[in-house]
Design an enzyme around this catalytic site. Structure first.
Site, PDB file in Angstrom:
ATOM      1  N   ASP A 102       0.845  -1.197   0.000  1.00 57.92           N
ATOM      2  CA  ASP A 102       0.000   0.000   0.000  1.00 57.92           C
ATOM      3  C   ASP A 102       0.883   1.251   0.000  1.00 57.92           C
ATOM      4  O   ASP A 102       1.752   1.403   0.858  1.00 57.92           O
ATOM      5  CB  ASP A 102      -0.923  -0.009   1.222  1.00 57.92           C
ATOM      6  CG  ASP A 102      -2.077   0.967   1.069  1.00 57.92           C
ATOM      7  OD1 ASP A 102      -1.846   2.126   0.701  1.00 57.92           O
ATOM      8  OD2 ASP A 102      -3.219   0.553   1.328  1.00 57.92           O
ATOM      9  N   ASP A 121       2.196   2.723   3.294  1.00 51.85           N
ATOM     10  CA  ASP A 121       1.328   3.904   3.144  1.00 51.85           C
ATOM     11  C   ASP A 121       1.356   4.791   4.387  1.00 51.85           C
ATOM     12  O   ASP A 121       1.386   6.022   4.278  1.00 51.85           O
ATOM     13  CB  ASP A 121      -0.093   3.407   2.875  1.00 51.85           C
ATOM     14  CG  ASP A 121      -1.121   4.521   2.823  1.00 51.85           C
ATOM     15  OD1 ASP A 121      -1.054   5.331   1.886  1.00 51.85           O
ATOM     16  OD2 ASP A 121      -1.986   4.579   3.716  1.00 51.85           O
ATOM     17  N   HIS A 139       2.356   8.726   4.704  1.00 50.26           N
ATOM     18  CA  HIS A 139       1.497   9.786   5.254  1.00 50.26           C
ATOM     19  C   HIS A 139       2.241  10.577   6.332  1.00 50.26           C
ATOM     20  O   HIS A 139       2.058  11.780   6.473  1.00 50.26           O
ATOM     21  CB  HIS A 139       0.220   9.190   5.851  1.00 50.26           C
ATOM     22  CG  HIS A 139      -0.813   8.836   4.832  1.00 50.26           C
ATOM     23  ND1 HIS A 139      -1.455   9.763   4.053  1.00 50.26           N
ATOM     24  CD2 HIS A 139      -1.317   7.637   4.449  1.00 50.26           C
ATOM     25  CE1 HIS A 139      -2.315   9.154   3.238  1.00 50.26           C
ATOM     26  NE2 HIS A 139      -2.237   7.860   3.461  1.00 50.26           N
ATOM     27  N   THR A 197      -7.906  -2.133   2.034  1.00 49.20           N
ATOM     28  CA  THR A 197      -7.336  -3.047   1.035  1.00 49.20           C
ATOM     29  C   THR A 197      -7.856  -4.481   1.193  1.00 49.20           C
ATOM     30  O   THR A 197      -8.467  -5.016   0.255  1.00 49.20           O
ATOM     31  CB  THR A 197      -5.801  -2.989   1.057  1.00 49.20           C
ATOM     32  OG1 THR A 197      -5.387  -1.627   1.006  1.00 49.20           O
ATOM     33  CG2 THR A 197      -5.194  -3.752  -0.102  1.00 49.20           C
ATOM     34  N   HIS A 211      -1.659  11.057  -0.894  1.00 43.62           N
ATOM     35  CA  HIS A 211      -1.285  10.174  -2.000  1.00 43.62           C
ATOM     36  C   HIS A 211      -0.874  11.012  -3.204  1.00 43.62           C
ATOM     37  O   HIS A 211      -1.174  12.196  -3.258  1.00 43.62           O
ATOM     38  CB  HIS A 211      -2.472   9.284  -2.389  1.00 43.62           C
ATOM     39  CG  HIS A 211      -2.967   8.438  -1.260  1.00 43.62           C
ATOM     40  ND1 HIS A 211      -4.155   7.752  -1.302  1.00 43.62           N
ATOM     41  CD2 HIS A 211      -2.432   8.180  -0.044  1.00 43.62           C
ATOM     42  CE1 HIS A 211      -4.325   7.093  -0.166  1.00 43.62           C
ATOM     43  NE2 HIS A 211      -3.304   7.333   0.624  1.00 43.62           N
ATOM     44  N   GLU A 249      -0.942  -8.032   1.960  1.00 46.75           N
ATOM     45  CA  GLU A 249      -0.741  -6.585   1.916  1.00 46.75           C
ATOM     46  C   GLU A 249       0.314  -6.102   2.916  1.00 46.75           C
ATOM     47  O   GLU A 249       0.224  -6.392   4.109  1.00 46.75           O
ATOM     48  CB  GLU A 249      -2.041  -5.826   2.205  1.00 46.75           C
ATOM     49  CG  GLU A 249      -1.846  -4.318   1.993  1.00 46.75           C
ATOM     50  CD  GLU A 249      -2.902  -3.434   2.646  1.00 46.75           C
ATOM     51  OE1 GLU A 249      -3.557  -3.881   3.602  1.00 46.75           O
ATOM     52  OE2 GLU A 249      -3.018  -2.276   2.218  1.00 46.75           O
ATOM     53  N   SER A 308      -7.023   3.987  -1.071  1.00 48.28           N
ATOM     54  CA  SER A 308      -6.774   2.542  -1.088  1.00 48.28           C
ATOM     55  C   SER A 308      -8.038   1.741  -1.351  1.00 48.28           C
ATOM     56  O   SER A 308      -7.969   0.629  -1.873  1.00 48.28           O
ATOM     57  CB  SER A 308      -6.172   2.105   0.247  1.00 48.28           C
ATOM     58  OG  SER A 308      -4.954   2.759   0.445  1.00 48.28           O
ATOM     59  N   ASP A 329      -1.487   0.135  -4.704  1.00 45.47           N
ATOM     60  CA  ASP A 329      -2.721   0.813  -5.098  1.00 45.47           C
ATOM     61  C   ASP A 329      -2.427   2.227  -5.602  1.00 45.47           C
ATOM     62  O   ASP A 329      -3.092   2.745  -6.479  1.00 45.47           O
ATOM     63  CB  ASP A 329      -3.706   0.838  -3.928  1.00 45.47           C
ATOM     64  CG  ASP A 329      -3.042   1.145  -2.593  1.00 45.47           C
ATOM     65  OD1 ASP A 329      -1.822   1.446  -2.558  1.00 45.47           O
ATOM     66  OD2 ASP A 329      -3.732   1.095  -1.566  1.00 45.47           O
ATOM     67  N   HIS A 330      -1.401   2.854  -5.019  1.00 48.70           N
ATOM     68  CA  HIS A 330      -1.022   4.240  -5.349  1.00 48.70           C
ATOM     69  C   HIS A 330       0.270   4.531  -4.618  1.00 48.70           C
ATOM     70  O   HIS A 330       0.724   3.730  -3.791  1.00 48.70           O
ATOM     71  CB  HIS A 330      -2.102   5.220  -4.872  1.00 48.70           C
ATOM     72  CG  HIS A 330      -2.438   5.035  -3.414  1.00 48.70           C
ATOM     73  ND1 HIS A 330      -1.591   5.434  -2.399  1.00 48.70           N
ATOM     74  CD2 HIS A 330      -3.488   4.436  -2.815  1.00 48.70           C
ATOM     75  CE1 HIS A 330      -2.117   5.107  -1.244  1.00 48.70           C
ATOM     76  NE2 HIS A 330      -3.269   4.484  -1.454  1.00 48.70           N
TER      77      HIS A 330
HETATM   78 MG    MG Z   1      -4.186  -0.691   2.613  1.00 52.53          MG
HETATM   79 ZN    ZN Z   2      -3.044   6.230   2.332  1.00 49.62          ZN
END
Ligand code: MG
Ligand code: ZN
Length: 367
Positions: free
Chosen positions: A41, A257, A261, A135, A330, A252, A82, A299-300
């Site tokens: 993620d 992620d 952040h 996710t 993101h 995952e 996500s 996902d990004h």
């Molecule tokens: Mg996730």
């Molecule tokens: Zn995020």
């Protein structure tokens, strides 16, 4: 000129056809029986690249013969979250940010995990977030908004999931509706462990296994999560690979992620290194087993991370990397896809995130 080019093309194709090993490397020789989808993620190219500068040994990423890129745009905005990202992978439908297993009109769409179970395959989900987080949730549940984690949890006992591991216990036991979902999971055939990732003496396909090992997210790597992710991946493979019909497993690395952040490079790097260990476990299995398609993607991207040169008093030091970030959210960059095994070749090129769903189906020979 045209004919000349055609002749070269034919020569290349014939040389390729003669070389069985080439075809095998790109997975063009047969269909996959199993799919392992690993999602980092928030793992853009800079995050994945960090494994090359801060990891130990050659990263698992280097072992993939086929690389592609996907475009992440959801239906309602330019930059995805996500939920919409995972829903695109799991259902083949692009949707709006926050959507879990539903399309742009909030209509529930069948996920690849549900399709797999219907066809008699075994299924597994592993995350370092809560198992009800966007996710993993997008593979087994259907709700309009990702923050409905108690509603998502309530869908797990009835979902066709055979193995799961992650956090999120409080959404099962400390709920607003006062229900305790653990007995419901047990009634549905699960042995649920809420204390440790203990492997039973023997995994039985007649049973289902669940591990809920934190109230919400699992601890960070930096706070002692240890080998949870690669070990849970190995356990899932030990269990699921007993199924002669095959399996679908999603793993995952959720917290890459979260590090993004926080604009916390060390957090990101430790989570990427851990995710790469799970990738290696999947690849080792696939290499031995031979019928498994392994797909790694994100996902990004999160944080607009860049592996910048360190700067000291306006002097750039090209011999020292100090990652920098451009956002707390993101970003919109294209996302790498790594594929190994039967059907790997299908993942070459540049395509939409929701095409990954159809490409996995094609790899399995379902399309
Ligand atoms: Mg996730
Ligand atoms: Zn995020």
């Amino acid at each position: 000129m045209r004919i000349y080019r055609l002749a070269i093309l034919l020569a290349v194709l014939l040389a390729g056809a003669g070389c069985n090993k080439n075809l095998q490397q790109f997975g063009a020789h047969k269909k996959a029986q199993n799919v392992i989808l690993l999602i980092g993620d928030g793992m853009g190219l800079a995050q994945a690249s960090s494994a090359y500068y801060f990891g130990e040994g050659e990263p698992g990423f280097s072992r993939f013969p086929v690389i592609g890129l996907h475009k992440t745009k959801p239906t309602d905005e330019l930059i995805t979250d996500s939920a919409a990202g995972a829903t695109a992978f799991s259902t083949g439908y692009k949707s709006y940010n926050a959507a879990i297993g539903v399309d742009g009109d909030t209509v529930a769409r069948e996920t690849i995990l549900e399709m797999a179970a219907k066809k008699g395959l075994s299924t597994g989900l592993i995350a370092t977030s809560s198992i009800t987080h966007a996710t993993p949730a997008s593979f087994f549940s259907h709700v309009p908004f990702r923050d409905q984690e108690e509603d998502i949890a309530a869908q797990l006992p009835k979902a066709p999931v055979h193995f799961f591991a992650g956090g999120g216990l409080r959404f099962f036991t400390k709920r607003e509706d006062k229900r305790n979902l653990l007995p419901e999971l047990e009634k549905a055939g699960f042995t649920v462990d809420t204390s440790s990732l203990a492997q039973p003496a023997r995994f039985s396909l007649a049973q289902k296994y669940g591990y809920l090992l934190a109230a919400e997210g699992m601890p960070k790597m930096q706070e002692g999560r240890g080998d949870f992710l690669p070990r849970a991946t190995q356990m899932a493979l030990d269990y699921l690979s007993q199924d002669k019909d095959g399996f679908f497993l999603m793993v995952e690395g959720s917290q890459i992620d979260w590090g993004g952040h926080n604009n916390d490079a060390d957090y990101v790097i430790e989570e990427v290194k851990d995710f790469d260990k799970a990738v290696r476990v999947a690849l080792d299995f696939a290499q031995k087993q031979g019928n498994t398609l392994v797909v790694v993607t994100a996902d990004h991207e999160t944080g607009g991370m860049s592996l910048s040169a360190a700067e000291v008093r306006m002097q750039r030091n090209y011999n020292h990397i100090k990652p920098t970030f451009s956002t707390g959210g993101h970003s919109a960059s294209l996302i790498p896809v790594y594929a190994y095994g039967p059907g790997a070749w299908i993942f070459a090129g540049i395509y939409e995130n929701n095409d990954i769903f159809g490409k996995m189906l094609q790899g399995l020979g379902w399309k």
